[in-house]
Structure formats: structure tokens, C-alpha cells
Design an enzyme around this catalytic site. Structure first.
Site, PDB file in Angstrom:
ATOM      1  N   ALA A   1       0.849  -1.114  -0.045  1.00 33.04           N
ATOM      2  CA  ALA A   1       0.063  -0.036   0.037  1.00 33.04           C
ATOM      3  C   ALA A   1       0.862   1.105   0.080  1.00 33.04           C
ATOM      4  CB  ALA A   1      -1.064  -0.124   1.116  1.00 33.04           C
TER       5      ALA A   1
ATOM      6  N   GLY B   1       0.767  -4.918   0.646  1.00 33.97           N
ATOM      7  CA  GLY B   1      -0.566  -5.024  -0.138  1.00 33.97           C
ATOM      8  C   GLY B   1      -0.249  -5.734  -1.303  1.00 33.97           C
TER       9      GLY B   1
ATOM     10  N   GLU C   1      -0.635  -9.191  -0.493  1.00 34.88           N
ATOM     11  CA  GLU C   1      -1.847  -9.541  -0.243  1.00 34.88           C
ATOM     12  C   GLU C   1      -3.013  -9.419  -1.626  1.00 34.88           C
ATOM     13  OE1 GLU C   1      -1.677  -5.998   2.581  1.00 34.88           O
ATOM     14  OE2 GLU C   1      -2.653  -7.602   4.031  1.00 34.88           O
TER      15      GLU C   1
ATOM     16  N   GLU D   1       4.805  -5.087   7.027  1.00 35.60           N
ATOM     17  CA  GLU D   1       4.093  -3.856   7.705  1.00 35.60           C
ATOM     18  C   GLU D   1       4.290  -3.485   9.296  1.00 35.60           C
ATOM     19  OE1 GLU D   1       2.388  -6.352   6.039  1.00 35.60           O
ATOM     20  OE2 GLU D   1       1.125  -5.729   4.615  1.00 35.60           O
TER      21      GLU D   1
HETATM   22  N1  CAA Z   1       4.646   3.358  -0.615  1.00 36.20           N
HETATM   23  C1  CAA Z   1       4.963   4.335  -1.238  1.00 36.20           C
HETATM   24  N2  CAA Z   1       6.288   4.437  -2.092  1.00 36.20           N
HETATM   25  C2  CAA Z   1       6.801   3.376  -2.058  1.00 36.20           C
HETATM   26  C3  CAA Z   1       6.490   2.158  -1.546  1.00 36.20           C
HETATM   27  C4  CAA Z   1       5.521   1.924  -0.779  1.00 36.20           C
HETATM   28  N3  CAA Z   1       4.785   0.834  -0.281  1.00 36.20           N
HETATM   29  N4  CAA Z   1       7.676   1.206  -1.732  1.00 36.20           N
HETATM   30  C5  CAA Z   1       8.248   1.827  -2.548  1.00 36.20           C
HETATM   31  N5  CAA Z   1       8.372   3.081  -2.598  1.00 36.20           N
HETATM   32  C6  CAA Z   1       8.851   4.145  -3.476  1.00 36.20           C
HETATM   33  C7  CAA Z   1      10.049   4.628  -2.784  1.00 36.20           C
HETATM   34  O1  CAA Z   1       9.638   5.692  -1.786  1.00 36.20           O
HETATM   35  C8  CAA Z   1      11.024   5.296  -3.808  1.00 36.20           C
HETATM   36  O2  CAA Z   1      10.378   6.351  -4.274  1.00 36.20           O
HETATM   37  P1  CAA Z   1      11.335   7.734  -4.402  1.00 36.20           P
HETATM   38  O3  CAA Z   1      12.117   7.313  -5.385  1.00 36.20           O
HETATM   39  O4  CAA Z   1      10.235   8.956  -4.553  1.00 36.20           O
HETATM   40  O5  CAA Z   1      12.205   7.789  -3.015  1.00 36.20           O
HETATM   41  C9  CAA Z   1      10.629   4.235  -4.924  1.00 36.20           C
HETATM   42  O6  CAA Z   1       9.375   3.524  -4.639  1.00 36.20           O
HETATM   43  C10 CAA Z   1      11.652   3.265  -5.071  1.00 36.20           C
HETATM   44  O7  CAA Z   1      11.890   2.546  -3.912  1.00 36.20           O
HETATM   45  P2  CAA Z   1      13.240   2.190  -3.018  1.00 36.20           P
HETATM   46  O8  CAA Z   1      14.174   3.327  -3.277  1.00 36.20           O
HETATM   47  O9  CAA Z   1      13.106   2.029  -1.647  1.00 36.20           O
HETATM   48  O10 CAA Z   1      13.865   0.971  -3.691  1.00 36.20           O
HETATM   49  P3  CAA Z   1      14.775  -0.035  -3.131  1.00 36.20           P
HETATM   50  O11 CAA Z   1      15.103  -1.043  -4.498  1.00 36.20           O
HETATM   51  O12 CAA Z   1      15.870   0.584  -2.485  1.00 36.20           O
HETATM   52  O13 CAA Z   1      13.863  -0.884  -2.020  1.00 36.20           O
HETATM   53  C11 CAA Z   1      11.886  -2.176  -1.553  1.00 36.20           C
HETATM   54  C12 CAA Z   1      12.861  -1.683  -2.475  1.00 36.20           C
HETATM   55  C13 CAA Z   1      12.653  -3.006  -0.495  1.00 36.20           C
HETATM   56  C14 CAA Z   1      10.427  -2.513  -1.796  1.00 36.20           C
HETATM   57  C15 CAA Z   1      11.504  -0.841  -0.656  1.00 36.20           C
HETATM   58  O14 CAA Z   1      11.034   0.252  -1.557  1.00 36.20           O
HETATM   59  C16 CAA Z   1      10.453  -0.816   0.520  1.00 36.20           C
HETATM   60  O15 CAA Z   1      10.775  -1.478   1.494  1.00 36.20           O
HETATM   61  N6  CAA Z   1       9.289  -0.378   0.317  1.00 36.20           N
HETATM   62  C17 CAA Z   1       8.160  -0.739   1.375  1.00 36.20           C
HETATM   63  C18 CAA Z   1       7.730  -1.759   1.518  1.00 36.20           C
HETATM   64  C19 CAA Z   1       6.614  -2.060   2.442  1.00 36.20           C
HETATM   65  O16 CAA Z   1       6.869  -1.632   3.699  1.00 36.20           O
HETATM   66  N7  CAA Z   1       5.315  -2.241   2.178  1.00 36.20           N
HETATM   67  C20 CAA Z   1       4.337  -2.354   2.927  1.00 36.20           C
HETATM   68  C21 CAA Z   1       3.612  -1.148   2.905  1.00 36.20           C
HETATM   69  S1  CAA Z   1       2.180  -1.047   4.075  1.00 36.20           S
HETATM   70  C22 CAA Z   1       0.789  -2.138   3.373  1.00 36.20           C
HETATM   71  O17 CAA Z   1       1.167  -2.529   2.562  1.00 36.20           O
HETATM   72  C23 CAA Z   1      -0.118  -2.084   4.494  1.00 36.20           C
HETATM   73  C24 CAA Z   1      -1.276  -3.189   3.907  1.00 36.20           C
HETATM   74  O18 CAA Z   1      -1.504  -4.407   4.478  1.00 36.20           O
HETATM   75  C25 CAA Z   1      -2.391  -2.980   2.944  1.00 36.20           C
END
Ligand code: CAA
Length: 257
Positions: free
Chosen positions: A65, A108, A111, A131
Site C-alpha cells: 500500500a 498490500g 495481499e 508492515e
Molecule cells: N509506498 C510508497 N512508495 C513506495 C513504496 C510504498 N509501499 N515502496 C516503494 N516506494 C517508493 C520509494 O519511496 C521510492 O520512491 P522515491 O524514489 O520517490 O524515494 C521508490 O518507490 C523506489 O523505492 P526504493 O528507493 O525504496 O527502492 P529499493 O530498491 O531501495 O527498495 C523496497 C525496494 C525493499 C521494496 C523498498 O522500497 C521498501 O521497503 N518498500 C516498502 C515496502 C513496505 O513496507 N510495504 C508495505 C506497505 S504497508 C501495506 O501494504 C499495508 C497493507 O497491508 C495494505
């Protein structure tokens, strides 16, 4: 309607839906949610579509998400709008849906893949429910569906540590049905979807409903449901055609009625 966060393409009787927010690793925001749900709901009502494939990019199916969209929300806002409840409409789709997952399927994203009927994983796929690292927990079904897919021990470990699972582990524990080379993922998914879309659509829909029943009811009720649906299939033209084709040693041509 033209979409901004997804791409849609019809290949024969298959709808190929590609999540398309590459800069955000296909993070699921409100617009992407609305567009995915609209596209699959429309396809579900279209008799010319027999199967749907949902995929992302090579790097990410979806990284969860959209954290930036959620960051400042209050309890009143998420509860008031019943955030993520819209996905119930996705879950109501009766046409089979395949998730073709390459790269990250996190939060998400994992999911959404689990909401589909089965997951084809590229050898690059990484699944996780991270999360907890954000101070929250899964909200689009992860704690429930992951436990049903892979069992309590692994689901609990994944949700409590936020660690990722690669494609080999995902296939071994039943999260993914198969692993395919990343370069072949979409073609293989469309090929599989084309096989499903070539079956009787009522039979495919009823089969999906019956298998899903296995997760929602007792064995006795599920067996009764299966038998009743099996009986109902004798009211379809496709049952007559499928069985006649077998006896006459020719391929069946289903009318999906
Ligand atoms: N939401 C918003 N933006 C996201 C995102 C997310 N879930 N995941 C990645 N992005 C964005 C980053 O902010 C970044 O944007 P900027 O260039 O503007 O900074 C871009 O995508 C590229 O990401 P990274 O620079 O972080 O890329 P990376 O290769 O270094 O890492 C990754 C990749 C490990 C997937 C890392 O991006 C990450 O950990 N993302 C978040 C994963 C996460 O926590 N997901 C759960 C979200 S909460 C949820 O989903 C609730 C639910 O149950 C529905």
C-alpha cells in the site's frame, strides 16, 4: 474509461492487467485501487473474457500500500472510510484471476497476489508482509490469507519479522503454484490463462467458487456445496458439449452457456 495507473490489454479471451506506477514500485494508492477494481469488475461482466492475469514490472509486482498516502491519516479517517474494504469488490469477481509475480510482492502487493486465485512466481519474486516494520500490520488480508496459504508457523514468522520469502520457498510452502523464468513470466501466465479461458466459463466460475468454499466452511458443508454445484452443471449447454466431444473423440467447443 482510460486508466493512469494500470495498463489493460485483451489477448483472445484473456484480460492482461499490468500495474503501472513504476516510480513507486507499483505502490497501491487510492487511484490504483479504484482502477484495478473497475477493470476486473468490467472484465467479470464481459462474456468475452474467461480469465484475468494481473502482473507488475520486472522489479516489482507491488511494494505494498502507498505509505506516503497513508502516513498522515488518522484513526477516524481510516476507520471512517473503512480503508481497504473496497477490495471486497475484487474478491467478489467470479472470473478466475492469476497473479503473475516478478520482483517485490510486499505488504498490500503480497495481499493482492493472494487475493488472486493462484500465483505464478518468476524466479525473481520476493514475497513479504513487512508492515510490522512500519509499526502496523497487514490490512488487505495478509494475516488471514497467508496463514491459510502457508500455515500458522510460517505466516506468523513472516508477519512478525517482516522478512521476505523467495520464489523457491514460496513454491515449496504452497504460496506460489509454480516458478517460471522471469523472462517468460507474462507469456506463461497468459498461456495458462488462455487454457482456463478456453474452458466452459460457467464451469470455471463454479469451480473457483467451490474451491474458495473450502476455506470458508466445514468439510461437510463444502462437500454438499460441491455436489449441488456439480448437479447444477447438468443444466448447462457446456456439460452436454464437453461430454459429447469426449465420446465422439473430438475437441469440445464451449459456448460458455
Ligand atoms: N509506498 C510508497 N512508495 C513506495 C513504496 C510504498 N509501499 N515502496 C516503494 N516506494 C517508493 C520509494 O519511496 C521510492 O520512491 P522515491 O524514489 O520517490 O524515494 C521508490 O518507490 C523506489 O523505492 P526504493 O528507493 O525504496 O527502492 P529499493 O530498491 O531501495 O527498495 C523496497 C525496494 C525493499 C521494496 C523498498 O522500497 C521498501 O521497503 N518498500 C516498502 C515496502 C513496505 O513496507 N510495504 C508495505 C506497505 S504497508 C501495506 O501494504 C499495508 C497493507 O497491508 C495494505
Amino acid at each position: 474509461m482510460s486508466y493512469e495507473t494500470i495498463l489493460t490489454e485483451t489477448r483472445g479471451r484473456v484480460l492482461l492487467l499490468t500495474l503501472n506506477r513504476p516510480k513507486a514500485l507499483n505502490a497501491i494508492n487510492a487511484q490504483l485501487t479504484a482502477e484495478v477494481i473497475e477493470a476486473v469488475t468490467k472484465a467479470d461482466a464481459d462474456p468475452e473474457i474467461g480469465c484475468i492475469v494481473i502482473t507488475g514490472s520486472e522489479r516489482a509486482f507491488a511494494a505494498g500500500a502507498d505509505i506516503k498516502e497513508m502516513q498522515h491519516l488518522t484513526y477516524a479517517e481510516v476507520y471512517g472510510k473503512d480503508r481497504f474494504a473496497d477490495w471486497e469488490r475484487f474478491n467478489a469477481v467470479r472470473t478466475p484471476i492469476i497473479a503473475a509475480v516478478a520482483g517485490y510482492a510486499l505488504g498490500g502487493g503480497c495481499e493482492l497476489a493472494m487475493m488472486c486465485d493462484f500465483i505464478l512466481a518468476a524466479d525473481t519474486a520476493q514475497f513479504g508482509q513487512p508492515e510490522i516494520k512500519l509499526g502496523v500490520m497487514p490490512g488487505m488480508g495478509g494475516s488471514q490469507r497467508l496463514a491459510r496459504y502457508v500455515g500458522k508457523a510460517k505466516a506468523m514468522e513472516m508477519c512478525l519479522t517482516g522478512r521476505m520469502m523467495d520464489a523457491t520457498e514460496a513454491e515449496r510452502c504452497g504460496l506460489a503454484s509454480r516458478i517460471v523464468p522471469a523472462a517468460d513470466l507474462v507469456e506463461e501466465a497468459v498461456k495458462t490463462a488462455t487454457i482456463i479461458a478456453g474452458m466452459s466459463k460457467p464451469a470455471a466460475m463454479m469451480t473457483k467458487e467451490a474451491v474458495n468454499r473450502a476455506y470458508e466452511t466445514t468439510l461437510a458443508e463444502g462437500l454438499r456445496h460441491e455436489r449441488r454445484v456439480f448437479h447444477a452443471m447438468f443444466a448447462t449447454d457446456d456439460q452436454k458439449e464437453g461430454m459429447a466431444a469426449f465420446v465422439e473423440k473430438r475437441p469440445a467447443t464451449f459456448s460458455h452457456k
